[in-house]
Design a protein around this motif. Structure first.
Motif, mmCIF file in Angstrom:
data_model
loop_
_atom_site.group_PDB
_atom_site.id
_atom_site.type_symbol
_atom_site.label_atom_id
_atom_site.label_comp_id
_atom_site.label_asym_id
_atom_site.label_seq_id
_atom_site.Cartn_x
_atom_site.Cartn_y
_atom_site.Cartn_z
ATOM 1 N N THR A 175 -2.501 8.299 -69.562
ATOM 2 C CA THR A 175 -2.465 9.754 -69.685
ATOM 3 C C THR A 175 -2.169 10.395 -68.339
ATOM 4 O OG1 THR A 175 -4.789 10.252 -69.132
ATOM 5 C CG2 THR A 175 -4.325 9.521 -71.382
ATOM 6 N N GLY A 176 -1.760 11.671 -68.385
ATOM 7 C CA GLY A 176 -1.613 12.460 -67.176
ATOM 8 C C GLY A 176 -0.738 11.809 -66.130
ATOM 9 N N GLU A 177 -1.303 11.675 -64.917
ATOM 10 C CA GLU A 177 -0.558 11.097 -63.806
ATOM 11 C C GLU A 177 -0.738 9.583 -63.701
ATOM 12 O OE1 GLU A 177 -0.261 13.894 -60.179
ATOM 13 O OE2 GLU A 177 -2.289 14.269 -60.958
ATOM 14 N N SER A 178 -1.420 8.992 -64.655
ATOM 15 C CA SER A 178 -1.610 7.543 -64.637
ATOM 16 C C SER A 178 -0.268 6.829 -64.753
ATOM 17 C CB SER A 178 -2.519 7.112 -65.793
ATOM 18 O OG SER A 178 -2.543 5.702 -65.908
ATOM 19 N N MET A 179 -0.168 5.683 -64.087
ATOM 20 C CA MET A 179 1.072 4.905 -64.086
ATOM 21 C C MET A 179 0.975 3.649 -64.940
ATOM 22 S SD MET A 179 2.921 6.859 -62.239
ATOM 23 C CE MET A 179 4.361 5.858 -61.900
ATOM 24 N N ILE A 180 -0.133 3.462 -65.632
ATOM 25 C CA ILE A 180 -0.316 2.270 -66.458
ATOM 26 C C ILE A 180 -0.719 2.687 -67.869
ATOM 27 C CG2 ILE A 180 -0.933 0.765 -64.517
ATOM 28 C CD1 ILE A 180 -3.881 1.138 -65.324
#
Length: 347
Positions: A175-180
């Motif tokens: 979610t959001g700014e997560s990269m995984i």
């Protein structure tokens, strides 16, 4: 990776209207509601377009707080296309301007936390009481699959101000700014954040998880990884039953968080989601002090996932009547309860 799916935007208004009107005037929400005809089109009548139009009005009025909220709804419920991703960037810009007005110290950092054999960048927003000592207790905090850290700053501000805690807000994986993508292994992010909190000087670390974020706080609390945990509307076991039917597009919101790049078969989502069950940890008695809260009328999370905590050591369970997911319509009652409980456990 992301994908669009068939959904009537009016269904989202039907479900989320109480949440929308918590931060915005009902008249403004009603006007946007009346103007939106389709979900994914980048033109007048489209979801992102109309919410962004409202946000731009707030920008012109220098209401960075309201612009942040409106851009948050523009990118809701997931980053399914370029338009929603641009809305997130606009929200980040407005959030940065709004944060200068916060009554606490605020800082954005990008941490590089262990994930498997490598690391992943994790953007965090840190709220600290004015003049906070290095050993100020830390509260890790996150929202869920569709309401992210920049959508909930009023909650984090309240804990920093009224519980005198340093709050580290983050987006759960997927979610959001997560990269995984979201997965049970994503709980390693929490382990890394606990280590970062200790490195700041905190002797005690708590964890607040809202909605799907409550899955991760339930996990850290049950494992005794933190000193106290609040689970607000979090799924832990029954919500992951493959036989459960999702409502209001939640299956596809979750599908996006899980990392699918095109609309999967329902069975593919439920199979992956079933691996999240916390039954192994529920069978242990290693938990930290925990506060479990939800509304009795939640359409997303079965009552079982709240009541299953009854009878555990150091655990307080509250299933509130006449309210739904995360007890949002009784939030004025829930917030002081959570703040007082966490302050008592960490200070």
């Amino acid at each position: 990776m992301s994908y669009e799916w068939p959904i009537d935007p009016q269904d989202l208004f039907h479900e989320r209207y109480p949440q929308m009107t918590t931060g915005l005037l009902p008249a403004d929400v009603d006007a946007v509601r009346a103007s939106i005809k389709r979900m994914w089109v980048e033109e007048p009548g489209g979801w992102v377009y109309e919410w962004s139009h409202l946000a731009k009005r707030y920008v012109g009025e220098r209401r960075h707080d309201l612009a942040t909220i409106a851009y948050g709804w523009a990118k809701f419920p997931t980053l399914a296309n370029d338009a929603s991703r641009r809305a997130l960037q606009h929200q980040l810009e407005q959030y940065g301007l709004w944060s200068r007005e916060f009554p606490v110290d605020h800082e954005r950092r990008v941490l590089h936390l262990p994930m498997g054999d490598t690391t992943t960048p994790v953007a965090v927003n840190i709220f600290s009481p004015k003049g906070a000592a290095p050993d100020t207790p830390v509260l890790l905090a996150s929202g869920g699959v569709d309401s992210w850290k920049m959508d909930l700053p009023q909650i984090f501000l309240a804990f920093a101000q009224h519980a005198s805690l340093r709050v580290i807000a983050f987006d759960i994986p997927g979610t959001g700014e997560s990269m995984i993508p979201m997965s049970p292994a994503g709980s390693q992010i929490v382990t890394g954040l606990v280590a970062e909190a200790k490195a700041l000087g905190a002797h005690k670390v708590g964890h607040l998880g809202i909605s799907m974020g409550g899955y991760f706080s339930a996990r850290s609390g049950l494992a005794g990884e933190v000193d106290a945990a609040i689970v607000l509307g979090g799924p832990v076991e029954a919500a992951f039953d493959p036989k459960r039917e999702a409502s209001f597009g939640m299956s596809d919101i979750v599908g996006n968080a899980l990392g699918f790049s095109q609309r999967p078969q329902r069975e593919d989502v439920t199979l992956m989601f079933s691996a999240f069950t916390l039954r192994p940890l529920l069978q242990l008695q290693t938990n930290a002090p925990m506060l479990i809260i939800n509304g009795a009328d939640d359409i997303h999370i079965p009552q079982h996932d709240t009541l299953v905590f009854e009878g555990r050591k150091d655990t307080q369970v509250e299933l509130l009547a006449n309210t739904g997911h995360c007890a949002v319509t009784r939030f004025e009652e829930v917030m002081p309860k959570m703040i007082a409980w966490m302050a008592q456990r960490l200070r």
